[in-house]
Design an enzyme around this catalytic site. Sequence first.
Site, PDB file in Angstrom:
ATOM      1  N   ARG A 175       0.891  -1.304   0.186  1.00  0.00           N
ATOM      2  CA  ARG A 175       0.084  -0.121   0.011  1.00  0.00           C
ATOM      3  C   ARG A 175       0.771   1.061   0.021  1.00  0.00           C
ATOM      4  O   ARG A 175       0.438   2.361   0.462  1.00  0.00           O
ATOM      5  CB  ARG A 175      -1.005   0.011   0.990  1.00  0.00           C
ATOM      6  CG  ARG A 175      -1.932  -1.019   1.029  1.00  0.00           C
ATOM      7  CD  ARG A 175      -2.911  -1.017  -0.158  1.00  0.00           C
ATOM      8  NE  ARG A 175      -3.815  -2.379   0.184  1.00  0.00           N
ATOM      9  CZ  ARG A 175      -3.488  -3.550  -0.526  1.00  0.00           C
ATOM     10  NH1 ARG A 175      -2.322  -3.514  -1.044  1.00  0.00           N
ATOM     11  NH2 ARG A 175      -4.229  -4.691  -0.386  1.00  0.00           N
TER      12      ARG A 175
ATOM     13  N   SER B 237     -11.545  -0.350   2.991  1.00  0.00           N
ATOM     14  CA  SER B 237     -10.866  -0.417   4.252  1.00  0.00           C
ATOM     15  C   SER B 237     -10.264   0.873   4.793  1.00  0.00           C
ATOM     16  O   SER B 237      -9.435   1.445   4.036  1.00  0.00           O
ATOM     17  CB  SER B 237      -9.894  -1.630   3.920  1.00  0.00           C
ATOM     18  OG  SER B 237     -10.198  -2.644   3.460  1.00  0.00           O
TER      19      SER B 237
ATOM     20  N   GLU C  94      -5.970   4.568   5.855  1.00  0.00           N
ATOM     21  CA  GLU C  94      -5.838   4.449   4.350  1.00  0.00           C
ATOM     22  C   GLU C  94      -6.161   5.808   3.618  1.00  0.00           C
ATOM     23  O   GLU C  94      -5.792   5.982   2.622  1.00  0.00           O
ATOM     24  CB  GLU C  94      -6.198   3.171   3.901  1.00  0.00           C
ATOM     25  CG  GLU C  94      -5.756   2.755   2.424  1.00  0.00           C
ATOM     26  CD  GLU C  94      -6.207   1.418   1.884  1.00  0.00           C
ATOM     27  OE1 GLU C  94      -6.314   0.998   1.041  1.00  0.00           O
ATOM     28  OE2 GLU C  94      -6.218   0.302   2.913  1.00  0.00           O
TER      29      GLU C  94
END
Length: 361
Positions: A169, A259, A353
Amino acid sequence: MTDLSASSAVRLAELTTLRVGGPVHRFVEAASEDEIIATVAAADAAGEPVLVLGGGSNVLAADDGFPGVVVRDGRRGIAVESQDACGGAAIRVPAGQPWEDVVLRAVAEGWRGVEALAGIPGSTGATPVQNVGAYGQEVAEVISSVRTWDRGTGRIRTLARSELGFGYRSSLLKDSFSDDGTGRAWLPSPRFVVLEVSFQFVLADTSAPIAYPELATTLGVALGERAASAEVRDAVLELRRGKGMVLDARDHDTWSAGSFFTNPVMTAEQAQRLPQDAPRFPVGEQVKTSAAWLIARSGFGKGHGSPGPAALSTKHVLALTNRGGARASDLLALAREVREGVRTTFGVDLVPEPVLVSARL
Protein backbone atom coordinates in the site's frame (compact mmCIF):
# COMPACT_ATOMS: atom_id res chain seq x y z
CA MET A 1 -12.87 22.42 -19.10
CA THR A 2 -15.57 23.12 -16.54
CA ASP A 3 -14.59 25.72 -13.94
CA LEU A 4 -17.13 26.37 -11.19
CA SER A 5 -16.74 28.90 -8.39
CA ALA A 6 -17.88 28.48 -4.82
CA SER A 7 -21.20 30.10 -5.73
CA SER A 8 -22.10 26.86 -7.55
CA ALA A 9 -22.10 25.12 -4.15
CA VAL A 10 -20.12 22.10 -5.31
CA ARG A 11 -19.52 20.00 -2.21
CA LEU A 12 -17.02 17.23 -1.65
CA ALA A 13 -19.93 15.14 -0.37
CA GLU A 14 -21.07 15.00 -4.01
CA LEU A 15 -17.65 13.87 -5.24
CA THR A 16 -16.69 11.15 -2.73
CA THR A 17 -17.98 7.67 -1.89
CA LEU A 18 -18.19 8.49 1.84
CA ARG A 19 -20.60 11.28 0.85
CA VAL A 20 -19.26 13.77 3.37
CA GLY A 21 -17.36 17.02 2.95
CA GLY A 22 -18.18 20.69 2.66
CA PRO A 23 -18.06 23.17 -0.25
CA VAL A 24 -15.01 23.67 -2.43
CA HIS A 25 -13.71 27.10 -3.32
CA ARG A 26 -13.28 26.16 -6.97
CA PHE A 27 -14.00 23.00 -8.95
CA VAL A 28 -12.42 22.16 -12.32
CA GLU A 29 -13.39 19.18 -14.47
CA ALA A 30 -10.41 18.85 -16.80
CA ALA A 31 -10.83 17.33 -20.26
CA SER A 32 -7.16 17.18 -21.24
CA GLU A 33 -3.71 16.66 -19.81
CA ASP A 34 -2.81 20.26 -20.63
CA GLU A 35 -5.77 21.52 -18.59
CA ILE A 36 -4.79 19.44 -15.58
CA ILE A 37 -1.21 20.69 -15.69
CA ALA A 38 -2.23 24.32 -16.26
CA THR A 39 -4.71 24.27 -13.37
CA VAL A 40 -2.33 22.64 -10.91
CA ALA A 41 0.62 24.82 -11.95
CA ALA A 42 -1.41 28.03 -11.67
CA ALA A 43 -2.71 27.05 -8.23
CA ASP A 44 0.78 26.20 -7.01
CA ALA A 45 2.13 29.50 -8.31
CA ALA A 46 -0.63 31.36 -6.48
CA GLY A 47 -0.20 29.39 -3.26
CA GLU A 48 -3.69 27.93 -3.61
CA PRO A 49 -4.30 24.46 -2.12
CA VAL A 50 -4.87 21.72 -4.73
CA LEU A 51 -6.84 18.49 -4.52
CA VAL A 52 -6.56 16.27 -7.59
CA LEU A 53 -9.52 13.92 -7.46
CA GLY A 54 -10.41 10.72 -9.28
CA GLY A 55 -13.38 8.66 -8.20
CA GLY A 56 -13.31 10.05 -4.66
CA SER A 57 -13.26 6.54 -3.20
CA ASN A 58 -10.26 7.10 -0.94
CA VAL A 59 -11.01 10.52 0.52
CA LEU A 60 -12.42 11.75 3.83
CA ALA A 61 -13.08 15.47 3.50
CA ALA A 62 -13.83 17.89 6.32
CA ASP A 63 -17.25 19.42 6.92
CA ASP A 64 -15.83 22.92 6.54
CA GLY A 65 -14.94 22.18 2.95
CA PHE A 66 -11.79 22.86 0.95
CA PRO A 67 -10.43 26.39 0.49
CA GLY A 68 -8.62 25.64 -2.78
CA VAL A 69 -9.17 24.15 -6.21
CA VAL A 70 -10.43 20.62 -6.74
CA VAL A 71 -9.33 19.20 -10.09
CA ARG A 72 -11.12 16.13 -11.38
CA ASP A 73 -9.68 14.27 -14.35
CA GLY A 74 -12.52 13.76 -16.83
CA ARG A 75 -10.47 11.88 -19.43
CA ARG A 76 -11.41 8.37 -20.55
CA GLY A 77 -9.96 5.73 -22.85
CA ILE A 78 -7.68 2.69 -23.06
CA ALA A 79 -4.97 2.87 -25.73
CA VAL A 80 -3.46 -0.45 -26.83
CA GLU A 81 0.11 0.17 -27.94
CA SER A 82 0.94 -3.43 -28.83
CA GLN A 83 -0.49 -6.90 -28.40
CA ASP A 84 1.15 -10.15 -29.50
CA ALA A 85 1.90 -13.60 -28.14
CA CYS A 86 5.59 -12.89 -27.60
CA GLY A 87 5.49 -9.42 -26.06
CA GLY A 88 2.08 -9.53 -24.42
CA ALA A 89 -0.12 -6.44 -24.27
CA ALA A 90 1.13 -2.92 -23.61
CA ILE A 91 -1.57 -0.33 -22.86
CA ARG A 92 -1.79 3.29 -21.73
CA VAL A 93 -4.65 4.60 -19.59
CA PRO A 94 -5.39 8.22 -18.58
CA ALA A 95 -5.60 8.78 -14.85
CA GLY A 96 -9.32 9.62 -14.95
CA GLN A 97 -10.42 6.30 -16.46
CA PRO A 98 -12.54 4.28 -13.98
CA TRP A 99 -10.46 1.34 -12.79
CA GLU A 100 -13.25 -1.22 -13.03
CA ASP A 101 -13.44 -0.65 -16.81
CA VAL A 102 -9.74 -1.50 -17.11
CA VAL A 103 -10.28 -4.79 -15.27
CA LEU A 104 -13.28 -5.68 -17.42
CA ARG A 105 -11.33 -4.95 -20.62
CA ALA A 106 -8.32 -6.92 -19.38
CA VAL A 107 -10.37 -10.03 -18.66
CA ALA A 108 -12.21 -9.76 -21.99
CA GLU A 109 -8.93 -9.37 -23.93
CA GLY A 110 -6.99 -12.02 -22.01
CA TRP A 111 -4.61 -9.59 -20.28
CA ARG A 112 -3.50 -11.45 -17.17
CA GLY A 113 -2.72 -9.80 -13.85
CA VAL A 114 -5.65 -7.66 -12.63
CA GLU A 115 -8.53 -10.16 -12.54
CA ALA A 116 -8.43 -10.24 -8.73
CA LEU A 117 -8.64 -6.43 -8.60
CA ALA A 118 -12.24 -6.35 -9.82
CA GLY A 119 -14.80 -4.24 -8.02
CA ILE A 120 -12.31 -1.72 -6.64
CA PRO A 121 -13.86 1.74 -7.01
CA GLY A 122 -11.99 4.82 -8.11
CA SER A 123 -9.83 5.90 -11.01
CA THR A 124 -6.85 4.29 -12.70
CA GLY A 125 -4.59 7.15 -11.64
CA ALA A 126 -5.14 6.30 -7.98
CA THR A 127 -4.03 2.68 -8.32
CA PRO A 128 -0.23 3.20 -8.40
CA VAL A 129 -0.27 5.77 -5.59
CA GLN A 130 -1.27 3.23 -2.95
CA ASN A 131 -0.18 0.19 -4.95
CA VAL A 132 -3.78 -1.00 -4.89
CA GLY A 133 -4.09 -4.67 -4.09
CA ALA A 134 -6.63 -7.31 -3.15
CA TYR A 135 -6.97 -11.08 -2.98
CA GLY A 136 -3.30 -11.76 -3.56
CA GLN A 137 -2.68 -9.33 -6.42
CA GLU A 138 -1.12 -5.87 -6.52
CA VAL A 139 -1.24 -3.41 -9.38
CA ALA A 140 2.55 -3.01 -9.14
CA GLU A 141 2.88 -6.44 -10.77
CA VAL A 142 1.63 -5.13 -14.12
CA ILE A 143 2.53 -1.41 -14.14
CA SER A 144 5.41 -0.56 -16.47
CA SER A 145 5.55 3.22 -15.95
CA VAL A 146 3.60 6.22 -14.69
CA ARG A 147 3.55 9.59 -16.41
CA THR A 148 3.33 12.43 -13.87
CA TRP A 149 3.37 16.18 -13.47
CA ASP A 150 6.19 16.96 -11.05
CA ARG A 151 4.97 19.97 -9.05
CA GLY A 152 8.42 20.34 -7.53
CA THR A 153 10.22 20.98 -10.81
CA GLY A 154 7.31 22.12 -12.96
CA ARG A 155 7.99 19.41 -15.53
CA ILE A 156 6.45 16.20 -16.83
CA ARG A 157 8.29 13.19 -15.47
CA THR A 158 7.78 9.55 -16.43
CA LEU A 159 8.67 7.13 -13.67
CA ALA A 160 9.57 3.55 -14.57
CA ARG A 161 8.35 0.71 -12.41
CA SER A 162 11.82 0.37 -10.89
CA GLU A 163 11.68 4.02 -9.77
CA LEU A 164 8.23 3.87 -8.18
CA GLY A 165 9.33 2.22 -4.92
CA PHE A 166 6.31 -0.03 -4.66
CA GLY A 167 5.60 -1.68 -1.32
CA TYR A 168 2.56 -2.78 0.64
CA ARG A 169 0.00 0.00 0.00
CA SER A 170 2.86 2.38 -0.69
CA SER A 171 4.90 3.96 -3.47
CA LEU A 172 7.16 6.90 -4.23
CA LEU A 173 4.00 8.71 -5.33
CA LYS A 174 2.35 8.24 -1.94
CA ASP A 175 5.54 9.22 -0.15
CA SER A 176 5.59 12.48 -2.11
CA PHE A 177 2.50 13.74 -0.26
CA SER A 178 4.76 14.97 2.50
CA ASP A 179 8.29 13.63 2.08
CA ASP A 180 9.87 14.55 -1.25
CA GLY A 181 13.34 15.33 0.03
CA THR A 182 12.82 19.10 0.05
CA GLY A 183 10.94 19.35 3.33
CA ARG A 184 7.85 20.70 1.59
CA ALA A 185 4.45 19.17 2.28
CA TRP A 186 2.20 18.87 -0.77
CA LEU A 187 -0.98 17.67 0.93
CA PRO A 188 -3.74 16.93 0.10
CA SER A 189 -2.30 15.95 -3.31
CA PRO A 190 1.16 14.50 -3.86
CA ARG A 191 4.09 16.24 -5.49
CA PHE A 192 3.76 13.82 -8.41
CA VAL A 193 0.31 14.15 -10.00
CA VAL A 194 -0.52 11.04 -12.01
CA LEU A 195 -1.43 11.81 -15.61
CA GLU A 196 -1.27 8.40 -17.25
CA VAL A 197 -0.48 4.80 -16.29
CA SER A 198 1.16 2.27 -18.61
CA PHE A 199 0.67 -1.46 -18.13
CA GLN A 200 2.37 -4.56 -19.48
CA PHE A 201 0.36 -7.79 -19.45
CA VAL A 202 0.99 -11.42 -20.28
CA LEU A 203 -1.62 -12.74 -22.71
CA ALA A 204 -3.59 -15.62 -21.17
CA ASP A 205 -7.17 -16.65 -20.47
CA THR A 206 -6.12 -18.12 -17.12
CA SER A 207 -5.33 -16.11 -14.03
CA ALA A 208 -2.12 -15.54 -12.19
CA PRO A 209 -1.57 -18.21 -9.50
CA ILE A 210 -4.24 -17.86 -6.80
CA ALA A 211 -2.44 -16.55 -3.72
CA TYR A 212 -5.32 -15.78 -1.34
CA PRO A 213 -6.88 -18.61 0.70
CA GLU A 214 -10.43 -17.20 0.76
CA LEU A 215 -10.40 -16.75 -3.01
CA ALA A 216 -8.97 -20.23 -3.57
CA THR A 217 -11.75 -21.71 -1.43
CA THR A 218 -14.42 -19.80 -3.33
CA LEU A 219 -13.00 -21.01 -6.64
CA GLY A 220 -12.53 -24.58 -5.40
CA VAL A 221 -8.82 -24.65 -6.30
CA ALA A 222 -5.63 -25.10 -4.32
CA LEU A 223 -3.37 -22.17 -3.48
CA GLY A 224 -0.94 -21.60 -6.32
CA GLU A 225 -3.25 -23.04 -8.97
CA ARG A 226 -4.77 -21.00 -11.77
CA ALA A 227 -8.37 -20.55 -12.84
CA ALA A 228 -10.14 -18.90 -15.74
CA SER A 229 -9.66 -15.15 -15.40
CA ALA A 230 -13.37 -14.49 -15.83
CA GLU A 231 -14.14 -16.95 -13.02
CA VAL A 232 -11.62 -15.21 -10.76
CA ARG A 233 -13.15 -11.82 -11.50
CA ASP A 234 -16.66 -13.11 -10.76
CA ALA A 235 -15.54 -14.80 -7.54
CA VAL A 236 -13.82 -11.62 -6.34
CA LEU A 237 -16.93 -9.56 -7.07
CA GLU A 238 -19.00 -12.08 -5.09
CA LEU A 239 -16.62 -11.86 -2.13
CA ARG A 240 -16.47 -8.07 -2.25
CA ARG A 241 -20.26 -7.74 -2.43
CA GLY A 242 -20.54 -9.97 0.62
CA LYS A 243 -18.34 -7.47 2.48
CA GLY A 244 -20.10 -4.35 1.18
CA MET A 245 -17.07 -3.45 -0.94
CA VAL A 246 -18.82 -2.97 -4.30
CA LEU A 247 -20.52 0.41 -4.66
CA ASP A 248 -24.31 0.31 -4.42
CA ALA A 249 -26.23 3.53 -3.72
CA ARG A 250 -28.96 1.50 -1.99
CA ASP A 251 -26.56 -0.16 0.46
CA HIS A 252 -25.17 2.11 3.19
CA ASP A 253 -22.42 -0.43 3.86
CA THR A 254 -20.91 0.76 0.57
CA TRP A 255 -21.04 4.43 1.59
CA SER A 256 -17.45 4.11 2.67
CA ALA A 257 -13.84 4.52 1.61
CA GLY A 258 -13.31 0.77 1.58
CA SER A 259 -10.85 -0.50 4.17
CA PHE A 260 -10.28 2.49 6.43
CA PHE A 261 -7.07 1.24 8.06
CA THR A 262 -4.12 -0.50 6.44
CA ASN A 263 -2.94 -3.84 7.77
CA PRO A 264 -0.10 -3.08 10.21
CA VAL A 265 3.41 -4.12 9.14
CA MET A 266 5.84 -4.61 12.01
CA THR A 267 9.11 -6.19 13.00
CA ALA A 268 9.24 -9.86 13.95
CA GLU A 269 9.90 -8.79 17.55
CA GLN A 270 6.77 -6.63 17.60
CA ALA A 271 4.74 -9.43 16.06
CA GLN A 272 5.79 -11.78 18.85
CA ARG A 273 3.94 -9.57 21.32
CA LEU A 274 0.63 -10.26 19.58
CA PRO A 275 -1.58 -13.13 20.76
CA GLN A 276 -0.61 -16.52 19.36
CA ASP A 277 -3.71 -16.71 17.18
CA ALA A 278 -3.14 -13.29 15.57
CA PRO A 279 -2.70 -13.52 11.78
CA ARG A 280 0.88 -13.21 10.60
CA PHE A 281 2.04 -12.86 7.01
CA PRO A 282 5.69 -12.40 6.00
CA VAL A 283 6.50 -9.18 4.16
CA GLY A 284 10.19 -9.36 3.39
CA GLU A 285 11.94 -9.27 6.77
CA GLN A 286 8.82 -7.85 8.45
CA VAL A 287 5.45 -9.26 9.45
CA LYS A 288 1.98 -8.08 8.42
CA THR A 289 -1.06 -8.69 10.58
CA SER A 290 -4.76 -8.08 10.03
CA ALA A 291 -6.27 -4.73 10.96
CA ALA A 292 -9.74 -6.30 10.85
CA TRP A 293 -8.66 -8.99 13.35
CA LEU A 294 -7.22 -6.38 15.70
CA ILE A 295 -10.37 -4.26 15.50
CA ALA A 296 -12.71 -7.19 16.14
CA ARG A 297 -10.58 -8.49 19.02
CA SER A 298 -10.58 -5.01 20.57
CA GLY A 299 -14.33 -5.20 21.06
CA PHE A 300 -15.60 -3.54 17.89
CA GLY A 301 -18.11 -5.74 16.13
CA LYS A 302 -19.87 -5.33 12.82
CA GLY A 303 -22.28 -2.42 12.95
CA HIS A 304 -20.52 -0.80 15.93
CA GLY A 305 -21.80 2.75 16.26
CA SER A 306 -25.35 2.00 15.11
CA PRO A 307 -27.88 3.52 15.20
CA GLY A 308 -25.68 6.60 14.88
CA PRO A 309 -24.98 8.34 11.57
CA ALA A 310 -21.51 6.74 11.32
CA ALA A 311 -20.85 3.08 12.08
CA LEU A 312 -18.69 0.15 11.16
CA SER A 313 -20.08 -1.80 8.25
CA THR A 314 -22.58 -4.51 9.12
CA LYS A 315 -20.56 -6.81 6.84
CA HIS A 316 -16.91 -5.96 7.54
CA VAL A 317 -15.35 -4.24 10.57
CA LEU A 318 -12.59 -2.62 8.53
CA ALA A 319 -14.99 -0.26 6.75
CA LEU A 320 -16.29 2.94 8.36
CA THR A 321 -19.62 3.82 6.80
CA ASN A 322 -22.05 6.69 6.43
CA ARG A 323 -25.44 5.39 7.51
CA GLY A 324 -27.11 8.45 5.99
CA GLY A 325 -26.70 12.00 7.22
CA ALA A 326 -23.24 11.46 8.69
CA ARG A 327 -20.77 14.31 8.82
CA ALA A 328 -17.01 14.05 8.52
CA SER A 329 -16.78 14.75 12.25
CA ASP A 330 -18.90 11.65 12.96
CA LEU A 331 -16.62 9.42 10.90
CA LEU A 332 -13.48 10.92 12.40
CA ALA A 333 -14.82 10.36 15.92
CA LEU A 334 -15.53 6.72 15.10
CA ALA A 335 -12.08 6.29 13.56
CA ARG A 336 -10.45 7.73 16.68
CA GLU A 337 -12.48 5.43 18.92
CA VAL A 338 -11.41 2.35 16.94
CA ARG A 339 -7.78 3.43 16.70
CA GLU A 340 -7.57 4.13 20.43
CA GLY A 341 -9.25 0.82 21.26
CA VAL A 342 -6.71 -1.14 19.22
CA ARG A 343 -3.83 0.86 20.70
CA THR A 344 -5.05 0.17 24.24
CA THR A 345 -5.66 -3.54 23.61
CA PHE A 346 -2.63 -4.45 21.51
CA GLY A 347 -0.26 -1.48 21.54
CA VAL A 348 -0.59 -1.20 17.75
CA ASP A 349 -1.21 2.14 16.03
CA LEU A 350 -3.54 1.77 13.05
CA VAL A 351 -2.79 3.96 10.04
CA PRO A 352 -5.69 5.37 8.01
CA GLU A 353 -5.74 4.50 4.33
CA PRO A 354 -7.90 7.38 2.96
CA VAL A 355 -6.50 10.82 2.23
CA LEU A 356 -7.75 13.25 4.89
CA VAL A 357 -8.70 16.56 3.28
CA SER A 358 -8.65 19.54 5.66
CA ALA A 359 -9.16 16.99 8.45
CA ARG A 360 -7.02 15.36 11.14
CA LEU A 361 -7.41 12.03 12.88
